[in-house]
Design a protein around this motif. Sequence first.
Motif, PDB file in Angstrom:
ATOM      1  N   ASP A  27      -9.896  30.686   8.910  1.00 35.74           N
ATOM      2  CA  ASP A  27      -9.826  29.448   9.705  1.00 35.74           C
ATOM      3  C   ASP A  27     -10.193  28.247   8.854  1.00 35.74           C
ATOM      4  O   ASP A  27      -9.533  27.204   8.879  1.00 35.74           O
ATOM      5  CB  ASP A  27     -10.823  29.529  10.878  1.00 35.74           C
TER       6      ASP A  27
ATOM      7  N   GLU B 214      -7.623  27.449   6.278  1.00 35.28           N
ATOM      8  CA  GLU B 214      -6.471  26.782   6.904  1.00 35.28           C
ATOM      9  C   GLU B 214      -6.786  25.317   7.170  1.00 35.28           C
ATOM     10  O   GLU B 214      -5.955  24.440   6.972  1.00 35.28           O
ATOM     11  CB  GLU B 214      -6.125  27.475   8.215  1.00 35.28           C
TER      12      GLU B 214
ATOM     13  N   ARG C 118      -0.062  28.710   6.411  1.00 36.62           N
ATOM     14  CA  ARG C 118      -0.270  29.790   7.391  1.00 36.62           C
ATOM     15  C   ARG C 118       0.114  31.156   6.837  1.00 36.62           C
ATOM     16  O   ARG C 118      -0.476  32.155   7.179  1.00 36.62           O
ATOM     17  CB  ARG C 118       0.489  29.501   8.680  1.00 36.62           C
TER      18      ARG C 118
ATOM     19  N   PHE D 237       5.835  32.150  14.322  1.00 38.14           N
ATOM     20  CA  PHE D 237       4.999  32.105  13.128  1.00 38.14           C
ATOM     21  C   PHE D 237       5.600  31.211  12.046  1.00 38.14           C
ATOM     22  O   PHE D 237       4.880  30.641  11.239  1.00 38.14           O
ATOM     23  CB  PHE D 237       4.786  33.524  12.581  1.00 38.14           C
ATOM     24  N   SER D 238       6.943  31.101  12.044  1.00 42.55           N
ATOM     25  CA  SER D 238       7.569  30.302  10.980  1.00 42.55           C
ATOM     26  C   SER D 238       7.758  28.847  11.376  1.00 42.55           C
ATOM     27  O   SER D 238       8.500  28.122  10.715  1.00 42.55           O
ATOM     28  CB  SER D 238       8.913  30.935  10.586  1.00 42.55           C
ATOM     29  N   ALA D 239       7.092  28.414  12.456  1.00 43.92           N
ATOM     30  CA  ALA D 239       7.179  26.997  12.844  1.00 43.92           C
ATOM     31  C   ALA D 239       6.599  26.128  11.725  1.00 43.92           C
ATOM     32  O   ALA D 239       5.689  26.559  11.018  1.00 43.92           O
ATOM     33  CB  ALA D 239       6.414  26.763  14.145  1.00 43.92           C
TER      34      ALA D 239
ATOM     35  N   HIS E 259       0.932  22.733  10.130  1.00 41.13           N
ATOM     36  CA  HIS E 259      -0.279  23.551  10.159  1.00 41.13           C
ATOM     37  C   HIS E 259      -0.562  24.036  11.562  1.00 41.13           C
ATOM     38  O   HIS E 259      -0.287  23.345  12.536  1.00 41.13           O
ATOM     39  CB  HIS E 259      -1.471  22.748   9.642  1.00 41.13           C
ATOM     40  N   ARG E 260      -1.132  25.211  11.672  1.00 39.77           N
ATOM     41  CA  ARG E 260      -1.480  25.765  12.982  1.00 39.77           C
ATOM     42  C   ARG E 260      -2.672  25.005  13.570  1.00 39.77           C
ATOM     43  O   ARG E 260      -3.439  24.374  12.841  1.00 39.77           O
ATOM     44  CB  ARG E 260      -1.862  27.247  12.838  1.00 39.77           C
ATOM     45  N   THR E 261      -2.816  25.122  14.879  1.00 36.07           N
ATOM     46  CA  THR E 261      -3.957  24.491  15.533  1.00 36.07           C
ATOM     47  C   THR E 261      -5.244  25.165  15.065  1.00 36.07           C
ATOM     48  O   THR E 261      -5.335  26.398  15.063  1.00 36.07           O
ATOM     49  CB  THR E 261      -3.850  24.655  17.065  1.00 36.07           C
ATOM     50  N   VAL E 262      -6.199  24.358  14.669  1.00 30.42           N
ATOM     51  CA  VAL E 262      -7.502  24.913  14.255  1.00 30.42           C
ATOM     52  C   VAL E 262      -8.374  25.062  15.498  1.00 30.42           C
ATOM     53  O   VAL E 262      -8.545  24.118  16.264  1.00 30.42           O
ATOM     54  CB  VAL E 262      -8.179  23.985  13.229  1.00 30.42           C
ATOM     55  N   LEU E 263      -8.888  26.261  15.704  1.00 29.56           N
ATOM     56  CA  LEU E 263      -9.619  26.537  16.939  1.00 29.56           C
ATOM     57  C   LEU E 263     -11.027  25.950  16.929  1.00 29.56           C
ATOM     58  O   LEU E 263     -11.528  25.502  17.943  1.00 29.56           O
ATOM     59  CB  LEU E 263      -9.713  28.040  17.174  1.00 29.56           C
TER      60      LEU E 263
END
Lengths: 269, 237
Positions: free
Chosen positions: B111, B114, B120, B192-194, B197-201
Amino acid sequence: MTLTLERVSYRYAGAAAPVLHEIDLTLEPGRVLGLVGQNGAGKSTLCVVAVGLAPRTIGGELSGSVRIDDADTATASAPQLAQRAGILFQEPHTQLASSAPSVWEEVAFGPRNLALPLDDVVERTWSAIDALGIGAIAERDPGRLSGGQAQLVALAGVLALRPRYLVLDEPTSQLDPLGTRLVGEALARAAQSTGAGILIVEHKTNLLARLCNEVAVISDGRLVLNGNSDEVLANARLTEWGVAPPAERRLRRTAESAGLAWQAEWSST
Amino acid sequence: MVALTTALIALGVRGWSPPLIVLLAMLTLVLYAGAGRRYLPYLLATSPILLSIILINTFLYPANDVAFTLGPLVATASGLTAAGQATLRVLAFATSVALFALTTRTDELVDDLERRGLGRRAAFVVSTAIGTVPRMVERAREIVEAQRARGLDTQGGVRGRVRGLLPLAGPLVLGALTEVEQRTMALEARAFSAPGHRTVLRPYPDSARERALRWGLTVLTIVLLVGEVGGALGWLP
Protein backbone atom coordinates in the motif's frame (compact mmCIF):
# COMPACT_ATOMS: atom_id res chain seq x y z
CA MET A 1 -29.12 -1.11 -24.59
CA THR A 2 -28.48 -4.85 -24.30
CA LEU A 3 -25.74 -7.43 -24.10
CA THR A 4 -26.04 -9.09 -27.48
CA LEU A 5 -24.37 -12.09 -29.08
CA GLU A 6 -25.00 -12.33 -32.82
CA ARG A 7 -24.11 -15.49 -34.75
CA VAL A 8 -21.21 -16.07 -32.37
CA SER A 9 -18.89 -19.02 -32.92
CA TYR A 10 -15.75 -19.51 -30.87
CA ARG A 11 -12.81 -21.88 -31.11
CA TYR A 12 -10.13 -22.14 -28.39
CA ALA A 13 -6.53 -21.56 -29.43
CA GLY A 14 -5.06 -24.83 -30.65
CA ALA A 15 -8.45 -26.58 -30.79
CA ALA A 16 -9.57 -28.23 -34.00
CA ALA A 17 -13.28 -27.51 -33.69
CA PRO A 18 -15.33 -24.60 -32.34
CA VAL A 19 -16.94 -24.89 -28.93
CA LEU A 20 -19.75 -22.45 -29.71
CA HIS A 21 -21.72 -22.47 -32.94
CA GLU A 22 -23.79 -19.58 -34.30
CA ILE A 23 -25.08 -18.39 -30.92
CA ASP A 24 -27.72 -15.66 -30.88
CA LEU A 25 -28.55 -14.38 -27.41
CA THR A 26 -29.80 -11.12 -25.93
CA LEU A 27 -29.68 -10.03 -22.29
CA GLU A 28 -31.67 -6.96 -21.34
CA PRO A 29 -31.05 -4.77 -18.29
CA GLY A 30 -33.24 -5.73 -15.34
CA ARG A 31 -33.90 -9.22 -16.74
CA VAL A 32 -32.54 -12.54 -15.53
CA LEU A 33 -31.62 -15.08 -18.18
CA GLY A 34 -30.78 -18.63 -17.12
CA LEU A 35 -28.49 -20.86 -19.15
CA VAL A 36 -28.62 -24.63 -18.71
CA GLY A 37 -27.01 -27.58 -20.43
CA GLN A 38 -24.99 -30.66 -19.65
CA ASN A 39 -21.31 -30.57 -18.71
CA GLY A 40 -19.10 -29.65 -21.65
CA ALA A 41 -21.96 -28.08 -23.59
CA GLY A 42 -20.16 -24.73 -23.80
CA LYS A 43 -21.80 -22.78 -20.96
CA SER A 44 -18.59 -21.52 -19.34
CA THR A 45 -17.11 -20.65 -22.74
CA LEU A 46 -20.23 -18.66 -23.57
CA CYS A 47 -19.75 -16.74 -20.31
CA VAL A 48 -16.16 -15.65 -21.07
CA VAL A 49 -17.12 -14.78 -24.64
CA ALA A 50 -20.12 -12.72 -23.46
CA VAL A 51 -17.97 -10.44 -21.29
CA GLY A 52 -15.24 -10.07 -23.89
CA LEU A 53 -12.50 -12.08 -22.14
CA ALA A 54 -12.37 -14.48 -25.07
CA PRO A 55 -10.58 -14.10 -27.35
CA ARG A 56 -9.01 -10.89 -25.93
CA THR A 57 -7.32 -12.46 -22.91
CA ILE A 58 -7.14 -16.17 -23.67
CA GLY A 59 -6.80 -16.13 -27.44
CA GLY A 60 -8.78 -18.30 -29.81
CA GLU A 61 -10.92 -17.35 -32.78
CA LEU A 62 -14.28 -15.61 -32.61
CA SER A 63 -16.70 -14.98 -35.42
CA GLY A 64 -19.91 -13.00 -35.18
CA SER A 65 -20.26 -10.04 -32.84
CA VAL A 66 -20.56 -9.49 -29.10
CA ARG A 67 -21.82 -6.08 -28.02
CA ILE A 68 -22.25 -4.77 -24.50
CA ASP A 69 -24.53 -1.77 -24.88
CA ASP A 70 -22.72 0.37 -27.43
CA ALA A 71 -19.32 -1.30 -26.98
CA ASP A 72 -18.06 -4.00 -29.30
CA THR A 73 -15.97 -6.43 -27.22
CA ALA A 74 -13.52 -6.73 -30.10
CA THR A 75 -12.53 -3.06 -29.85
CA ALA A 76 -13.43 -1.81 -26.34
CA SER A 77 -10.71 -1.80 -23.66
CA ALA A 78 -10.70 -4.39 -20.86
CA PRO A 79 -11.41 -1.84 -18.06
CA GLN A 80 -14.35 -0.43 -20.08
CA LEU A 81 -15.79 -3.90 -20.47
CA ALA A 82 -15.18 -4.74 -16.80
CA GLN A 83 -17.43 -1.85 -15.75
CA ARG A 84 -20.17 -2.91 -18.12
CA ALA A 85 -20.20 -6.67 -17.61
CA GLY A 86 -18.91 -8.49 -14.53
CA ILE A 87 -18.23 -12.21 -14.47
CA LEU A 88 -18.14 -14.76 -11.68
CA PHE A 89 -16.15 -17.89 -12.51
CA GLN A 90 -16.92 -21.43 -11.43
CA GLU A 91 -13.81 -21.73 -9.26
CA PRO A 92 -14.01 -18.91 -6.73
CA HIS A 93 -10.50 -19.24 -5.27
CA THR A 94 -8.86 -18.36 -8.58
CA GLN A 95 -11.14 -15.33 -8.89
CA LEU A 96 -9.84 -13.83 -5.66
CA ALA A 97 -6.95 -11.44 -6.13
CA SER A 98 -4.93 -13.14 -3.36
CA SER A 99 -3.16 -9.91 -2.56
CA ALA A 100 -5.71 -8.64 -0.04
CA PRO A 101 -5.26 -9.35 3.67
CA SER A 102 -8.98 -9.35 4.43
CA VAL A 103 -12.29 -10.17 2.79
CA TRP A 104 -13.21 -6.50 2.93
CA GLU A 105 -10.14 -5.49 0.93
CA GLU A 106 -10.70 -8.39 -1.45
CA VAL A 107 -14.18 -7.04 -2.27
CA ALA A 108 -12.72 -3.52 -2.58
CA PHE A 109 -10.13 -4.72 -5.13
CA GLY A 110 -12.27 -3.88 -8.20
CA PRO A 111 -13.47 -0.44 -7.09
CA ARG A 112 -9.91 0.47 -6.08
CA ASN A 113 -8.70 -0.49 -9.55
CA LEU A 114 -11.11 2.07 -10.97
CA ALA A 115 -9.36 4.75 -8.87
CA LEU A 116 -12.69 5.82 -7.37
CA PRO A 117 -12.72 8.27 -4.44
CA LEU A 118 -12.15 6.48 -1.13
CA ASP A 119 -15.70 7.17 0.14
CA ASP A 120 -17.10 5.61 -3.00
CA VAL A 121 -14.88 2.52 -2.61
CA VAL A 122 -15.99 2.10 1.01
CA GLU A 123 -19.68 2.54 0.17
CA ARG A 124 -19.60 0.07 -2.74
CA THR A 125 -17.66 -2.48 -0.72
CA TRP A 126 -19.99 -2.45 2.28
CA SER A 127 -23.02 -2.42 0.03
CA ALA A 128 -21.84 -5.59 -1.76
CA ILE A 129 -20.86 -7.27 1.51
CA ASP A 130 -24.22 -6.47 3.11
CA ALA A 131 -26.14 -7.65 0.04
CA LEU A 132 -24.66 -11.12 0.43
CA GLY A 133 -24.71 -11.21 4.23
CA ILE A 134 -20.97 -11.78 4.64
CA GLY A 135 -20.27 -8.94 7.09
CA ALA A 136 -19.29 -11.49 9.75
CA ILE A 137 -16.28 -12.63 7.71
CA ALA A 138 -15.21 -9.18 6.49
CA GLU A 139 -12.00 -9.27 8.54
CA ARG A 140 -11.09 -12.87 7.65
CA ASP A 141 -8.12 -13.87 5.49
CA PRO A 142 -9.52 -14.61 2.00
CA GLY A 143 -7.05 -17.46 1.61
CA ARG A 144 -8.66 -19.36 4.47
CA LEU A 145 -12.29 -19.39 3.37
CA SER A 146 -14.41 -22.43 2.63
CA GLY A 147 -15.53 -22.96 -0.97
CA GLY A 148 -18.97 -21.51 -0.26
CA GLN A 149 -17.61 -18.47 1.54
CA ALA A 150 -15.09 -17.85 -1.24
CA GLN A 151 -17.93 -18.02 -3.76
CA LEU A 152 -19.88 -15.36 -1.87
CA VAL A 153 -16.79 -13.16 -1.53
CA ALA A 154 -15.99 -13.49 -5.24
CA LEU A 155 -19.60 -12.58 -6.06
CA ALA A 156 -19.41 -9.58 -3.74
CA GLY A 157 -16.27 -8.49 -5.60
CA VAL A 158 -18.21 -8.58 -8.87
CA LEU A 159 -21.22 -6.73 -7.39
CA ALA A 160 -18.91 -4.01 -6.01
CA LEU A 161 -17.93 -3.08 -9.57
CA ARG A 162 -21.65 -2.35 -10.22
CA PRO A 163 -21.64 -3.58 -13.79
CA ARG A 164 -24.74 -3.19 -15.95
CA TYR A 165 -24.65 -6.90 -16.71
CA LEU A 166 -23.67 -9.81 -14.50
CA VAL A 167 -22.52 -13.10 -15.99
CA LEU A 168 -22.46 -15.78 -13.33
CA ASP A 169 -21.03 -19.22 -13.99
CA GLU A 170 -22.63 -21.57 -11.46
CA PRO A 171 -22.63 -19.03 -8.59
CA THR A 172 -24.14 -21.49 -6.12
CA SER A 173 -22.19 -24.65 -6.99
CA GLN A 174 -20.43 -24.72 -3.59
CA LEU A 175 -23.25 -23.31 -1.49
CA ASP A 176 -25.61 -25.04 0.89
CA PRO A 177 -29.38 -24.55 0.44
CA LEU A 178 -29.40 -21.49 2.69
CA GLY A 179 -26.50 -19.89 0.83
CA THR A 180 -28.16 -20.71 -2.48
CA ARG A 181 -31.36 -19.00 -1.35
CA LEU A 182 -29.39 -15.99 -0.12
CA VAL A 183 -27.59 -15.62 -3.42
CA GLY A 184 -30.85 -16.06 -5.33
CA GLU A 185 -32.49 -13.31 -3.30
CA ALA A 186 -29.46 -11.01 -3.64
CA LEU A 187 -29.43 -11.48 -7.41
CA ALA A 188 -33.14 -10.83 -7.70
CA ARG A 189 -32.68 -7.66 -5.66
CA ALA A 190 -29.71 -6.61 -7.80
CA ALA A 191 -31.73 -7.08 -10.98
CA GLN A 192 -34.65 -5.07 -9.57
CA SER A 193 -32.87 -2.30 -7.71
CA THR A 194 -29.89 -1.65 -9.98
CA GLY A 195 -31.50 -2.67 -13.24
CA ALA A 196 -28.62 -5.05 -13.94
CA GLY A 197 -29.17 -7.76 -16.52
CA ILE A 198 -28.09 -11.17 -15.22
CA LEU A 199 -26.98 -14.20 -17.21
CA ILE A 200 -26.80 -17.11 -14.81
CA VAL A 201 -25.45 -20.57 -15.61
CA GLU A 202 -26.91 -23.13 -13.23
CA HIS A 203 -27.67 -26.79 -12.89
CA LYS A 204 -30.13 -26.02 -10.09
CA THR A 205 -33.26 -25.52 -12.15
CA ASN A 206 -35.30 -24.96 -8.97
CA LEU A 207 -33.33 -21.74 -8.49
CA LEU A 208 -33.74 -20.77 -12.14
CA ALA A 209 -37.50 -21.33 -11.94
CA ARG A 210 -37.70 -18.84 -9.08
CA LEU A 211 -35.22 -16.31 -10.44
CA CYS A 212 -35.31 -16.16 -14.22
CA ASN A 213 -37.47 -14.35 -16.72
CA GLU A 214 -36.05 -16.40 -19.57
CA VAL A 215 -34.06 -19.61 -19.85
CA ALA A 216 -31.87 -20.82 -22.70
CA VAL A 217 -30.68 -24.38 -23.24
CA ILE A 218 -27.30 -25.09 -24.80
CA SER A 219 -26.26 -28.46 -26.17
CA ASP A 220 -23.00 -29.24 -28.00
CA GLY A 221 -22.26 -25.54 -28.35
CA ARG A 222 -25.62 -24.65 -29.93
CA LEU A 223 -28.62 -22.92 -28.41
CA VAL A 224 -31.43 -25.41 -28.80
CA LEU A 225 -34.13 -23.62 -26.83
CA ASN A 226 -34.61 -20.07 -25.62
CA GLY A 227 -37.69 -18.43 -24.21
CA ASN A 228 -39.94 -17.79 -21.23
CA SER A 229 -38.57 -19.65 -18.20
CA ASP A 230 -41.85 -21.41 -17.33
CA GLU A 231 -42.20 -22.73 -20.85
CA VAL A 232 -38.57 -23.78 -21.26
CA LEU A 233 -38.37 -25.48 -17.88
CA ALA A 234 -41.59 -27.36 -18.64
CA ASN A 235 -40.23 -28.64 -21.95
CA ALA A 236 -40.40 -32.42 -22.10
CA ARG A 237 -37.06 -32.67 -23.95
CA LEU A 238 -34.99 -31.08 -21.16
CA THR A 239 -33.65 -34.41 -19.94
CA GLU A 240 -32.48 -35.26 -23.47
CA TRP A 241 -30.20 -32.24 -23.23
CA GLY A 242 -28.87 -33.32 -19.85
CA VAL A 243 -30.97 -30.91 -17.80
CA ALA A 244 -33.01 -32.01 -14.79
CA PRO A 245 -36.36 -30.17 -14.72
CA PRO A 246 -37.28 -28.34 -11.50
CA ALA A 247 -38.53 -30.63 -8.73
CA GLU A 248 -42.01 -29.16 -8.95
CA ARG A 249 -42.22 -29.90 -12.66
CA ARG A 250 -41.10 -33.48 -12.12
CA LEU A 251 -43.60 -33.93 -9.30
CA ARG A 252 -46.35 -32.42 -11.36
CA ARG A 253 -45.55 -34.68 -14.31
CA THR A 254 -45.51 -37.73 -12.05
CA ALA A 255 -48.81 -36.73 -10.46
CA GLU A 256 -50.46 -36.12 -13.80
CA SER A 257 -49.17 -39.36 -15.27
CA ALA A 258 -50.72 -41.12 -12.25
CA GLY A 259 -54.05 -39.53 -13.13
CA LEU A 260 -53.99 -36.90 -10.37
CA ALA A 261 -54.99 -33.32 -11.04
CA TRP A 262 -52.30 -30.81 -10.07
CA GLN A 263 -53.57 -28.20 -7.65
CA ALA A 264 -52.35 -24.62 -7.71
CA GLU A 265 -51.70 -24.48 -3.96
CA TRP A 266 -49.11 -27.26 -4.30
CA SER A 267 -46.87 -24.91 -6.28
CA SER A 268 -43.95 -23.40 -4.36
CA THR A 269 -43.19 -20.56 -6.76
CA MET B 1 14.71 1.18 4.55
CA VAL B 2 16.35 0.66 7.95
CA ALA B 3 16.62 -3.07 7.27
CA LEU B 4 17.95 -2.54 3.75
CA THR B 5 20.65 -0.02 4.68
CA THR B 6 21.84 -1.95 7.71
CA ALA B 7 21.95 -5.16 5.69
CA LEU B 8 24.10 -3.41 3.09
CA ILE B 9 26.45 -2.07 5.78
CA ALA B 10 26.72 -5.52 7.39
CA LEU B 11 27.59 -7.19 4.11
CA GLY B 12 29.57 -4.46 2.41
CA VAL B 13 31.92 -3.05 5.06
CA ARG B 14 34.82 -5.23 6.22
CA GLY B 15 36.09 -5.65 9.79
CA TRP B 16 34.51 -6.62 13.09
CA SER B 17 32.85 -3.43 14.17
CA PRO B 18 30.36 -2.63 11.33
CA PRO B 19 28.51 -5.99 11.37
CA LEU B 20 28.76 -6.14 15.17
CA ILE B 21 27.16 -2.70 15.56
CA VAL B 22 24.46 -3.62 13.03
CA LEU B 23 23.77 -6.94 14.76
CA LEU B 24 23.46 -5.34 18.20
CA ALA B 25 21.25 -2.56 16.85
CA MET B 26 18.98 -5.01 15.01
CA LEU B 27 18.72 -7.36 17.99
CA THR B 28 17.78 -4.40 20.18
CA LEU B 29 15.06 -3.40 17.71
CA VAL B 30 13.77 -6.98 17.43
CA LEU B 31 13.46 -7.16 21.22
CA TYR B 32 11.97 -3.65 21.39
CA ALA B 33 9.34 -4.73 18.83
CA GLY B 34 8.44 -7.68 21.10
CA ALA B 35 9.41 -10.16 18.36
CA GLY B 36 12.16 -12.00 20.22
CA ARG B 37 10.42 -15.39 20.19
CA ARG B 38 9.34 -15.10 16.55
CA TYR B 39 12.95 -14.24 15.65
CA LEU B 40 14.20 -17.68 16.72
CA PRO B 41 12.99 -19.56 13.59
CA TYR B 42 14.92 -17.09 11.43
CA LEU B 43 18.01 -17.80 13.51
CA LEU B 44 17.48 -21.54 13.12
CA ALA B 45 17.00 -21.19 9.36
CA THR B 46 20.36 -19.41 9.13
CA SER B 47 22.23 -21.96 11.22
CA PRO B 48 23.13 -24.41 8.37
CA ILE B 49 24.69 -21.54 6.40
CA LEU B 50 26.55 -20.30 9.47
CA LEU B 51 27.85 -23.79 10.22
CA SER B 52 29.17 -24.28 6.71
CA ILE B 53 30.79 -20.80 6.75
CA ILE B 54 32.56 -21.60 10.03
CA LEU B 55 33.79 -25.02 8.86
CA ILE B 56 34.98 -23.93 5.44
CA ASN B 57 36.76 -20.78 6.65
CA THR B 58 38.32 -22.42 9.71
CA PHE B 59 39.76 -25.44 7.93
CA LEU B 60 40.12 -24.44 4.27
CA TYR B 61 41.30 -20.82 4.52
CA PRO B 62 44.62 -20.47 2.61
CA ALA B 63 47.09 -19.48 5.38
CA ASN B 64 50.00 -20.97 7.38
CA ASP B 65 49.39 -19.60 10.91
CA VAL B 66 48.22 -22.87 12.46
CA ALA B 67 45.93 -22.41 15.46
CA PHE B 68 45.06 -26.07 16.17
CA THR B 69 44.62 -29.42 14.41
CA LEU B 70 41.71 -31.80 14.45
CA GLY B 71 42.86 -35.15 13.04
CA PRO B 72 43.72 -34.46 9.40
CA LEU B 73 42.11 -31.01 9.52
CA VAL B 74 44.22 -27.92 10.22
CA ALA B 75 42.64 -24.73 11.52
CA THR B 76 44.48 -21.46 10.93
CA ALA B 77 44.23 -18.24 12.96
CA SER B 78 43.49 -16.28 9.76
CA GLY B 79 40.76 -18.81 8.96
CA LEU B 80 39.23 -18.39 12.41
CA THR B 81 39.23 -14.60 11.98
CA ALA B 82 37.64 -14.87 8.53
CA ALA B 83 35.06 -17.35 9.87
CA GLY B 84 34.18 -15.07 12.77
CA GLN B 85 33.76 -11.99 10.58
CA ALA B 86 31.76 -13.81 7.89
CA THR B 87 29.51 -15.36 10.53
CA LEU B 88 28.92 -11.97 12.08
CA ARG B 89 28.11 -10.43 8.71
CA VAL B 90 25.60 -13.14 7.72
CA LEU B 91 24.03 -13.05 11.18
CA ALA B 92 23.66 -9.27 11.04
CA PHE B 93 22.22 -9.46 7.52
CA ALA B 94 19.76 -12.21 8.51
CA THR B 95 18.69 -10.25 11.58
CA SER B 96 18.05 -7.16 9.43
CA VAL B 97 15.88 -9.24 7.10
CA ALA B 98 14.12 -10.84 10.07
CA LEU B 99 13.41 -7.42 11.59
CA PHE B 100 11.84 -6.33 8.31
CA ALA B 101 9.75 -9.51 7.97
CA LEU B 102 8.65 -9.48 11.61
CA THR B 103 7.59 -5.86 11.77
CA THR B 104 6.20 -5.15 8.29
CA ARG B 105 2.89 -6.48 6.95
CA THR B 106 3.02 -7.22 3.23
CA ASP B 107 -0.22 -5.38 2.47
CA GLU B 108 0.93 -2.30 4.36
CA LEU B 109 4.27 -2.33 2.56
CA VAL B 110 2.60 -2.66 -0.85
CA ASP B 111 0.00 0.00 0.00
CA ASP B 112 2.72 2.43 1.00
CA LEU B 113 4.81 1.66 -2.07
CA GLU B 114 1.74 2.29 -4.24
CA ARG B 115 1.12 5.57 -2.45
CA ARG B 116 4.70 6.52 -3.29
CA GLY B 117 4.11 5.86 -6.98
CA LEU B 118 4.84 2.17 -7.51
CA GLY B 119 2.75 0.89 -10.45
CA ARG B 120 -0.18 -1.44 -9.73
CA ARG B 121 1.40 -4.29 -11.68
CA ALA B 122 4.66 -4.12 -9.74
CA ALA B 123 2.73 -3.86 -6.47
CA PHE B 124 0.61 -6.86 -7.39
CA VAL B 125 3.67 -8.91 -8.32
CA VAL B 126 5.27 -8.13 -4.96
CA SER B 127 2.21 -9.01 -2.91
CA THR B 128 1.25 -12.15 -4.83
CA ALA B 129 4.83 -13.41 -4.94
CA ILE B 130 4.92 -13.31 -1.14
CA GLY B 131 1.43 -14.78 -0.84
CA THR B 132 2.11 -17.56 -3.32
CA VAL B 133 4.52 -19.45 -1.06
CA PRO B 134 2.00 -20.49 1.63
CA ARG B 135 -0.60 -21.27 -1.07
CA MET B 136 1.81 -23.58 -2.90
CA VAL B 137 2.72 -25.28 0.37
CA GLU B 138 -0.98 -25.79 1.10
CA ARG B 139 -1.62 -27.17 -2.38
CA ALA B 140 1.39 -29.50 -2.15
CA ARG B 141 -0.02 -30.84 1.12
CA GLU B 142 -3.42 -31.45 -0.52
CA ILE B 143 -1.81 -33.26 -3.45
CA VAL B 144 0.29 -35.43 -1.15
CA GLU B 145 -2.82 -36.37 0.85
CA ALA B 146 -4.73 -37.15 -2.35
CA GLN B 147 -1.87 -39.31 -3.68
CA ARG B 148 -1.56 -41.06 -0.33
CA ALA B 149 -5.30 -41.79 -0.36
CA ARG B 150 -4.72 -43.52 -3.70
CA GLY B 151 -2.05 -45.75 -2.23
CA LEU B 152 1.16 -43.88 -3.05
CA ASP B 153 3.89 -44.31 -0.43
CA THR B 154 5.07 -40.83 0.50
CA GLN B 155 6.33 -41.55 3.98
CA GLY B 156 8.68 -44.51 3.62
CA GLY B 157 12.42 -44.45 3.11
CA VAL B 158 14.42 -42.10 0.91
CA ARG B 159 13.69 -44.15 -2.22
CA GLY B 160 9.94 -44.06 -1.53
CA ARG B 161 9.98 -40.32 -0.97
CA VAL B 162 11.92 -39.70 -4.18
CA ARG B 163 9.43 -41.88 -6.07
CA GLY B 164 6.64 -39.77 -4.58
CA LEU B 165 8.13 -36.54 -5.93
CA LEU B 166 6.96 -36.93 -9.52
CA PRO B 167 3.26 -37.44 -8.70
CA LEU B 168 3.58 -34.36 -6.49
CA ALA B 169 5.51 -32.09 -8.87
CA GLY B 170 3.35 -32.86 -11.93
CA PRO B 171 -0.03 -31.73 -10.55
CA LEU B 172 1.59 -28.90 -8.59
CA VAL B 173 3.30 -27.32 -11.61
CA LEU B 174 0.53 -28.06 -14.12
CA GLY B 175 -2.12 -26.81 -11.68
CA ALA B 176 -0.22 -23.57 -11.16
CA LEU B 177 0.17 -23.06 -14.92
CA THR B 178 -3.54 -23.70 -15.55
CA GLU B 179 -4.41 -21.25 -12.82
CA VAL B 180 -2.42 -18.50 -14.51
CA GLU B 181 -4.96 -18.22 -17.35
CA GLN B 182 -7.91 -18.17 -14.96
CA ARG B 183 -6.26 -15.61 -12.72
CA THR B 184 -5.41 -13.40 -15.70
CA MET B 185 -9.04 -13.44 -16.80
CA ALA B 186 -10.19 -12.73 -13.25
CA LEU B 187 -7.86 -9.72 -12.99
CA GLU B 188 -9.00 -8.34 -16.34
CA ALA B 189 -12.62 -8.80 -15.28
CA ARG B 190 -11.91 -6.75 -12.15
CA ALA B 191 -10.54 -3.77 -14.09
CA PHE B 192 -6.96 -4.44 -13.05
CA SER B 193 -5.62 -2.92 -16.27
CA ALA B 194 -7.46 0.38 -15.79
CA PRO B 195 -5.16 3.38 -16.20
CA GLY B 196 -3.84 5.49 -13.33
CA HIS B 197 -3.12 4.72 -9.70
CA ARG B 198 -5.45 2.63 -7.58
CA THR B 199 -7.34 4.15 -4.68
CA VAL B 200 -5.18 4.17 -1.56
CA LEU B 201 -7.17 2.77 1.34
CA ARG B 202 -5.21 4.16 4.26
CA PRO B 203 -2.46 6.71 4.76
CA TYR B 204 0.50 5.63 6.88
CA PRO B 205 2.05 8.03 9.41
CA ASP B 206 5.47 9.21 8.35
CA SER B 207 6.91 11.66 10.87
CA ALA B 208 9.79 14.08 10.25
CA ARG B 209 11.92 12.00 12.62
CA GLU B 210 11.28 8.82 10.61
CA ARG B 211 12.10 10.57 7.35
CA ALA B 212 15.31 11.98 8.88
CA LEU B 213 16.32 8.50 10.08
CA ARG B 214 15.73 6.98 6.64
CA TRP B 215 17.70 9.66 4.81
CA GLY B 216 20.44 9.66 7.43
CA LEU B 217 20.90 5.90 7.15
CA THR B 218 20.87 6.06 3.36
CA VAL B 219 23.60 8.71 3.34
CA LEU B 220 25.62 6.81 5.98
CA THR B 221 25.36 3.60 3.92
CA ILE B 222 26.54 5.31 0.75
CA VAL B 223 29.42 7.01 2.60
CA LEU B 224 30.52 3.72 4.21
CA LEU B 225 30.29 1.70 0.99
CA VAL B 226 32.16 4.33 -1.03
CA GLY B 227 34.76 4.56 1.76
CA GLU B 228 35.11 0.78 1.78
CA VAL B 229 35.59 0.57 -1.98
CA GLY B 230 38.05 3.50 -1.87
CA GLY B 231 40.05 1.90 0.95
CA ALA B 232 39.41 4.77 3.37
CA LEU B 233 38.03 2.61 6.20
CA GLY B 234 41.18 0.70 7.07
CA TRP B 235 41.20 2.27 10.53
CA LEU B 236 37.96 0.49 11.54
CA PRO B 237 38.59 -2.36 13.99
